[in-house]
Design a protein around this motif. Structure first.
Motif, PDB file in Angstrom:
ATOM      1  N   LEU A  71      11.882 -24.965 -18.080  1.00  0.00           N
ATOM      2  CA  LEU A  71      13.365 -24.708 -18.818  1.00  0.00           C
ATOM      3  C   LEU A  71      13.205 -25.698 -19.838  1.00  0.00           C
ATOM      4  O   LEU A  71      13.426 -25.022 -21.020  1.00  0.00           O
ATOM      5  CB  LEU A  71      14.586 -24.907 -18.013  1.00  0.00           C
ATOM      6  CG  LEU A  71      13.626 -23.087 -16.779  1.00  0.00           C
ATOM      7  CD1 LEU A  71      15.485 -24.090 -16.276  1.00  0.00           C
ATOM      8  CD2 LEU A  71      14.156 -22.279 -17.878  1.00  0.00           C
ATOM      9  N   LEU A  72      12.940 -26.428 -19.779  1.00  0.00           N
ATOM     10  CA  LEU A  72      13.625 -27.593 -20.967  1.00  0.00           C
ATOM     11  C   LEU A  72      12.414 -27.357 -22.121  1.00  0.00           C
ATOM     12  O   LEU A  72      12.862 -27.759 -22.917  1.00  0.00           O
ATOM     13  CB  LEU A  72      13.765 -29.148 -20.203  1.00  0.00           C
ATOM     14  CG  LEU A  72      14.897 -29.319 -19.883  1.00  0.00           C
ATOM     15  CD1 LEU A  72      14.690 -30.606 -18.708  1.00  0.00           C
ATOM     16  CD2 LEU A  72      15.687 -29.571 -20.736  1.00  0.00           C
ATOM     17  N   THR A  73      11.149 -27.292 -21.155  1.00  0.00           N
ATOM     18  CA  THR A  73      10.241 -27.598 -21.951  1.00  0.00           C
ATOM     19  C   THR A  73      10.039 -26.481 -23.363  1.00  0.00           C
ATOM     20  O   THR A  73       9.965 -25.752 -23.850  1.00  0.00           O
ATOM     21  CB  THR A  73       8.167 -27.354 -21.603  1.00  0.00           C
ATOM     22  OG1 THR A  73       8.776 -28.713 -20.394  1.00  0.00           O
ATOM     23  CG2 THR A  73       7.639 -26.992 -22.247  1.00  0.00           C
ATOM     24  N   GLU A  74      10.403 -24.762 -22.351  1.00  0.00           N
ATOM     25  CA  GLU A  74      10.620 -24.070 -23.059  1.00  0.00           C
ATOM     26  C   GLU A  74      11.543 -23.955 -24.619  1.00  0.00           C
ATOM     27  O   GLU A  74      11.895 -23.798 -25.683  1.00  0.00           O
ATOM     28  CB  GLU A  74      11.008 -22.830 -22.257  1.00  0.00           C
ATOM     29  CG  GLU A  74      10.629 -21.391 -22.974  1.00  0.00           C
ATOM     30  CD  GLU A  74      11.134 -20.246 -22.152  1.00  0.00           C
ATOM     31  OE1 GLU A  74      11.575 -19.568 -22.412  1.00  0.00           O
ATOM     32  OE2 GLU A  74      10.779 -20.601 -20.455  1.00  0.00           O
ATOM     33  N   LEU A  75      12.984 -25.013 -24.056  1.00  0.00           N
ATOM     34  CA  LEU A  75      13.839 -24.536 -25.217  1.00  0.00           C
ATOM     35  C   LEU A  75      13.350 -25.461 -25.621  1.00  0.00           C
ATOM     36  O   LEU A  75      13.853 -25.488 -27.144  1.00  0.00           O
ATOM     37  CB  LEU A  75      14.975 -25.281 -24.782  1.00  0.00           C
ATOM     38  CG  LEU A  75      16.067 -24.684 -23.497  1.00  0.00           C
ATOM     39  CD1 LEU A  75      16.976 -25.525 -22.994  1.00  0.00           C
ATOM     40  CD2 LEU A  75      16.942 -23.829 -23.572  1.00  0.00           C
TER      41      LEU A  75
END
Length: 296
Positions: A71-75
């Motif tokens: 999720l952090l990578t996607e953000l």
């Protein structure tokens, strides 16, 4: 939750220690340690077991890392795309696909996508089981006739159906006479209900071969050892050439292939690009399109 502290925690978890994470990121080791300690205090959880020489994730830490790293990578990627004013697909794209589609078409699909989007690191694994997308870190899964799942959304991109086929040399049964069959899985006696040009028919199948792969079943029925129940896309060219004959359509056997992704995630540019690529490859989603894509 402090997203910066969460990002530092994932950095340390990914590298397996504060020192390695500090060297990889150029961040001070003391800062990373302080931020992780603050996150543990805020969550009232111990995320790492700190030994004299090593650092090990606790069960809670491992769960937090597995559920938040992607999720952090996607953000980060979404923010970078917005900042650059472009939505160019980039980054890692992990996909789980079923065995038959992987064996017949996914190699060609993957190669075409890689040529079109060279900044995407595409990884496709073959799984007939229903993988846990979040815990196992997949961006997209392809499933056959999936059960309803409120956590996933997506679209059907292909449809197929099952047919009974056999070599021209195999004598079609009269009445209730059993038919030698090539089956997938357990080799117990079966009855196949079909729709034929003459109406409904039921074939009593006495297995002569029980195989674990649809491709193996297709290859065996070509030799003439028995009849088989197969996706029409897989035998379309055989039927056109007359090397196999169509005995009937299996009743209520529609096969729908879905491309699914987590409903609570932002749809990243790379996932969106792959969905569009599937639509371009199979514009109408018909068995004939899949057969043409597979080739002979």
């Amino acid at each position: 939750m402090d997203l910066l502290a969460l990002a530092d925690f994932n950095l340390v978890a990914r590298h397996g220690g504060f020192g390695k994470a500090a060297r990889a990121s150029g961040r001070p080791k003391a800062t990373l340690s302080r931020r992780v300690t603050e996150l543990e205090a805020a969550l009232e959880l111990r995320l790492f077991e700190r030994g004299a020489r090593n650092l090990k994730l606790t069960e809670e830490g491992r769960a937090l890392h597995e559920r938040t790293a992607a999720l952090l990578t996607e953000l980060d990627e979404t923010a970078a795309s917005i900042a650059s004013g472009a939505e160019k697909p980039r980054g890692r794209l992990r996909i789980s696909a079923p065995l038959l589609l992987s064996q017949t078409a996914m190699g060609k699909i993957a190669a075409g996508f890689a040529l079109k989007y060279p900044d995407v690191r595409l990884e496709i694994t073959t799984e007939d089981r229903a993988v846990d997308m979040i815990e196992e870190g997949y961006d997209l899964v392809i499933r056959v006739n999936p059960e309803p799942d409120e956590a996933l959304v997506g679209r059907v991109f292909l449809r197929d159906r099952l047919v009974v086929v056999a070599s021209p040399e195999l004598i079609r049964p009269v009445g209730d006479a059993p038919v030698p069959g090539v089956v997938r899985g357990a080799g117990h006696r079966q009855a196949w209900k079909c729709t034929t040009s003459a109406g409904s028919a039921t074939f009593s199948i006495e297995p002569v071969l029980a195989l674990s792969s649809i491709i193996m079943v297709r290859d065996a029925v070509r030799v003439g050892v028995g009849a088989a129940r197969l996706p029409i896309s897989l035998v379309s060219h055989d039927l056109a050439d007359g090397t196999l004959l169509h005995w009937g359509d299996i009743e209520e056997s529609e096969v729908a292939l879905w491309a699914l992704y987590p409903s609570r995630r932002l749809l990243s540019a790379r996932v969106s690009a792959f969905l569009d690529f599937l639509k371009q490859a199979f514009p109408n989603g018909t068995p004939d399109e899949l057969a043409a894509y597979i080739g002979r």
